[in-house]
Scaffold this motif. Structure first.
Motif, PDB file in Angstrom:
ATOM      1  N   ARG A  49       0.836  -1.194   0.000  1.00 20.61           N
ATOM      2  CA  ARG A  49       0.000   0.000   0.000  1.00 20.61           C
ATOM      3  C   ARG A  49       0.877   1.253   0.000  1.00 20.61           C
ATOM      4  N   GLU A  50       1.969   1.241   0.750  1.00 17.22           N
ATOM      5  CA  GLU A  50       2.882   2.395   0.768  1.00 17.22           C
ATOM      6  C   GLU A  50       3.570   2.593  -0.569  1.00 17.22           C
ATOM      7  N   THR A  51       3.907   1.513  -1.262  1.00 19.17           N
ATOM      8  CA  THR A  51       4.542   1.660  -2.575  1.00 19.17           C
ATOM      9  C   THR A  51       3.598   2.303  -3.568  1.00 19.17           C
ATOM     10  N   SER A  52       2.297   2.074  -3.407  1.00 18.47           N
ATOM     11  CA  SER A  52       1.340   2.703  -4.323  1.00 18.47           C
ATOM     12  C   SER A  52       1.262   4.210  -4.098  1.00 18.47           C
ATOM     13  N   TYR A  53       1.526   4.671  -2.880  1.00 17.49           N
ATOM     14  CA  TYR A  53       1.499   6.107  -2.589  1.00 17.49           C
ATOM     15  C   TYR A  53       2.621   6.865  -3.290  1.00 17.49           C
TER      16      TYR A  53
END
Length: 83
Positions: A49-53
Motif C-alpha cells: 500500500r505504501e509503494t502505491s502512494y
C-alpha cells in the motif's frame, strides 16, 4: 531474501514492517527503493500500500489466492508450499 540481496547487491528489508518506511522522510527507517520484490503479497500488504502512494514498482511471487491490487508484475507460483 537475505541471500538474494547479498548476491545481487540489493537491500533486504526482513522482519516487522515499520510504517512510513517509504513515505515519511523524518522516519529513521526511511528508504527510497527503485523497485520492491515481495514473496507473498498477503503478508506484505502494508508495504504494498505504501509503494502505491509513492509510485514504486512491485514484483510479487503470487499464488492463486493472493490479492494483486498493488502488484505491477505478478509471477505465478506456489508460495505456500512446504520445503
Amino acid at each position: 531474501a537475505i541471500k538474494f540481496a547479498h548476491y545481487t547487491g540489493a537491500t533486504a528489508l526482513v522482519g516487522k514492517w515499520v510504517p512510513g518506511t517509504f513515505t515519511n522522510p523524518q522516519n529513521k527507517a526511511f528508504f527510497e527503493p527503485r523497485m520492491v520484490i515481495v514473496d507473498d503479497p498477503s503478508t506484505c500488504f502494508a508495504a504494498l500500500r505504501e509503494t502505491s502512494y509513492v509510485g514504486i514498482p512491485v514484483i510479487a511471487l503470487c499464488g492463486t489466492d493472493n490479492n494483486t491490487r498493488f502488484v505491477d508484475c505478478g509471477i505465478p507460483c506456489n508460495n505456500r508450499g512446504k520445503f
